[in-house]
Design an enzyme around this catalytic site. Structure first.
Site, PDB file in Angstrom:
ATOM      1  N   HIS A  76       0.794  -1.232   0.000  1.00 59.92           N
ATOM      2  CA  HIS A  76       0.000   0.000   0.000  1.00 59.92           C
ATOM      3  C   HIS A  76       0.826   1.282   0.000  1.00 59.92           C
ATOM      4  O   HIS A  76       0.304   2.367  -0.193  1.00 59.92           O
ATOM      5  CB  HIS A  76      -0.925   0.044   1.218  1.00 59.92           C
ATOM      6  CG  HIS A  76      -0.196   0.360   2.496  1.00 59.92           C
ATOM      7  ND1 HIS A  76       0.622  -0.516   3.120  1.00 59.92           N
ATOM      8  CD2 HIS A  76      -0.173   1.498   3.237  1.00 59.92           C
ATOM      9  CE1 HIS A  76       1.130   0.041   4.202  1.00 59.92           C
ATOM     10  NE2 HIS A  76       0.671   1.267   4.294  1.00 59.92           N
TER      11      HIS A  76
HETATM   12  N1  UDP Z   1      -4.417  -4.761   8.341  1.00 57.94           N
HETATM   13  C1  UDP Z   1      -5.746  -5.139   8.421  1.00 57.94           C
HETATM   14  N2  UDP Z   1      -6.377  -5.500   7.261  1.00 57.94           N
HETATM   15  C2  UDP Z   1      -5.754  -5.534   6.052  1.00 57.94           C
HETATM   16  C3  UDP Z   1      -4.391  -5.141   5.993  1.00 57.94           C
HETATM   17  C4  UDP Z   1      -3.754  -4.743   7.151  1.00 57.94           C
HETATM   18  O1  UDP Z   1      -6.337  -5.149   9.497  1.00 57.94           O
HETATM   19  O2  UDP Z   1      -6.382  -5.866   5.058  1.00 57.94           O
HETATM   20  C5  UDP Z   1      -3.736  -4.361   9.584  1.00 57.94           C
HETATM   21  C6  UDP Z   1      -2.498  -5.138   9.875  1.00 57.94           C
HETATM   22  O3  UDP Z   1      -2.817  -6.355  10.528  1.00 57.94           O
HETATM   23  C7  UDP Z   1      -1.724  -4.174  10.760  1.00 57.94           C
HETATM   24  C8  UDP Z   1      -2.105  -2.825  10.190  1.00 57.94           C
HETATM   25  O4  UDP Z   1      -3.301  -3.027   9.442  1.00 57.94           O
HETATM   26  O5  UDP Z   1      -2.171  -4.252  12.095  1.00 57.94           O
HETATM   27  C9  UDP Z   1      -1.034  -2.297   9.302  1.00 57.94           C
HETATM   28  O6  UDP Z   1      -1.513  -1.185   8.643  1.00 57.94           O
HETATM   29  P1  UDP Z   1      -0.948  -0.694   7.242  1.00 57.94           P
HETATM   30  O7  UDP Z   1      -0.270  -1.819   6.566  1.00 57.94           O
HETATM   31  O8  UDP Z   1      -2.094  -0.040   6.539  1.00 57.94           O
HETATM   32  O9  UDP Z   1       0.029   0.483   7.643  1.00 57.94           O
HETATM   33  P2  UDP Z   1       1.535   0.539   8.170  1.00 57.94           P
HETATM   34  O10 UDP Z   1       1.681  -0.441   9.281  1.00 57.94           O
HETATM   35  O11 UDP Z   1       2.431   0.250   7.008  1.00 57.94           O
HETATM   36  O12 UDP Z   1       1.690   1.938   8.639  1.00 57.94           O
END
Ligand code: UDP
Length: 386
Positions: free
Chosen positions: A213
């Protein structure tokens, strides 16, 4: 007893997940009261509401409905809205999470009004200033009064940048708290994996879970194409499940790459946290550019390949749980994915004791109840020591 008002600013998926445990701990505090502002950065039901429902979180006190547009426009509109709310609520502190535009807007609006800022997940660095997240986290750390760090390396990083030790609080990682609470509860037979098994023949321990993403992946067609080609090739050997972030879906559609991907990989809508944890826990492999998912792979003891040039969570690379595969060539990514299957890292525990939320609240209680009446000038002087 005097109560102190904490105004929390959240707006993106990982922030709802992190806030779930901290807001619960704040709810149990005798002297802190929380007001929640949702900026609206993520607004789809499956990127926002689902988490409030799953974690039984209170509806936000304010919903700003700000999303889309350029970084500057979005952050600017958030600043204007949050400032109005801060003037009306006059909180004793503002709490922000992570590294999104909502984080920066919340911190900046607060500090300009002389309201001290608490930053959860402080001290992380990719050392890549082309990433919007890196800009947001560095600026937020610079203007925060309380820096809640998840790891020893984040604490060391802040110290190396000259942040006084008195502001650095090693509390552990709130995502570890969440994973401990919700990770243990799932089994492979029910819920989503049970349905995927019946409908697609996917079985526990025999699939790859992929998430992509970040702007650094979606804004560069060649990188995104390399990731897709690698996942398509892997899909011939091992089922690949890919919950698609709305931005990634839109970009893939624009590139005309959605259909070929869908033919080889199981594309599904973004998941709620519990379904996500279940798919993480029973995966043979996780391939991701997400910060949170890298750590969750480790929490559930699943090998991870991070499809980026660098990671903020270097301790997992050092311990052998995670490996970096810069998405410059599909062949190189595929090699890294294949090599990771079946591997295990060392036994390490870098993310605290699973009570980070409680430690954050205890710290805020102590610091606020012990602090003299806040004054705008004092706060600014403290933040910019001469
Ligand atoms: N997550 C979720 N559903 C999804 C994809 C990710 O609940 O379809 C959760 C994942 O388990 C984690 C969080 O979203 O707890 C991570 O968020 P994201 O990847 O959007 O952002 P980042 O961590 O890179 O800031």
């Amino acid at each position: 007893m005097r109560t102190y008002k904490i105004l929390t600013v959240i707006g993106a998926r990982p922030q709802f997940i992190k806030a779930s445990v901290v807001s619960a701990a704040l709810g149990q505090s005798a002297c802190l009261r929380e007001v929640v502002v949702h900026t609206g950065q993520h607004f789809d039901a499956n990127m926002s509401d689902v988490f409030f429902n799953e974690f039984r979180m209170r509806k936000p006190d304010y919903s700003c409905s700000i999303h889309g547009g350029s970084h500057g426009a979005m952050t600017g509109r958030m600043l204007i809205s949050i400032e109005q709310i801060l003037l009306a609520e006059a909180p004793d502190a503002v709490l922000v999470y992570g590294d999104t535009n909502s984080t920066l807007a919340g911190a900046l609006a607060a500090v300009k009004l002389g309201i001290p800022v608490a930053h959860v997940e402080a001290g992380l660095r990719s050392f890549n200033m082309a990433m919007p997240e890196e800009i947001n986290r560095i600026l937020t750390d610079r203007i925060s009064r309380w820096l809640f760090v998840p790891t020893a390396s984040a604490a060391a990083q802040l110290a190396s940048e000259g942040v006084p030790h008195s502001r650095i609080h090693s509390v552990g990682d709130v995502m570890f708290d969440v994973a401990r609470r919700h990770g243990a509860r799932c089994d492979p037979d029910g819920a989503l994996l049970g349905a995927l098994s019946r409908e697609h023949g996917i079985t526990a321990g025999a699939y790859c879970l992929a998430t992509i993403h970040r702007a650094e992946s979606t804004n560069h067609a060649d990188r995104l194409r390399a990731i897709c080609a690698a996942l398509i090739a892997l899909g011939r050997e091992l089922p690949v499940i890919f919950p698609l972030h709305p931005r990634t879906r839109q970009t893939l559609r624009g590139l005309g790459a959605l259909d070929s991907l869908a033919a080889a990989v199981l594309l599904i809508a973004p998941l709620g946290y519990r379904d996500m944890v279940q798919l993480e826990k029973y995966a043979a492999l996780i391939a991701t550019d997400s910060g949170g998912v890298q750590k969750e792979a480790f929490f559930h003891q699943v090998p991870c390949v991070t499809l980026r040039d660098e990671t903020e969570w270097t301790e997992l690379v050092d311990a052998g749980w995670n490996r970096l595969a810069p998405p410059t060539s599909a062949a190189a990514i595929l090699l890294a994915l294949r090599a990771a299957i079946g591997t295990r890292g060392q036994s390490v525990a870098p993310y605290g004791d699973g009570n980070a939320a409680k430690h954050i609240v205890t710290c805020l209680e102590r610091e606020l109840a012990g602090s003299p009446q806040r004054q705008s000038d004092t706060a600014i002087d403290e933040i910019y020591p001469s």
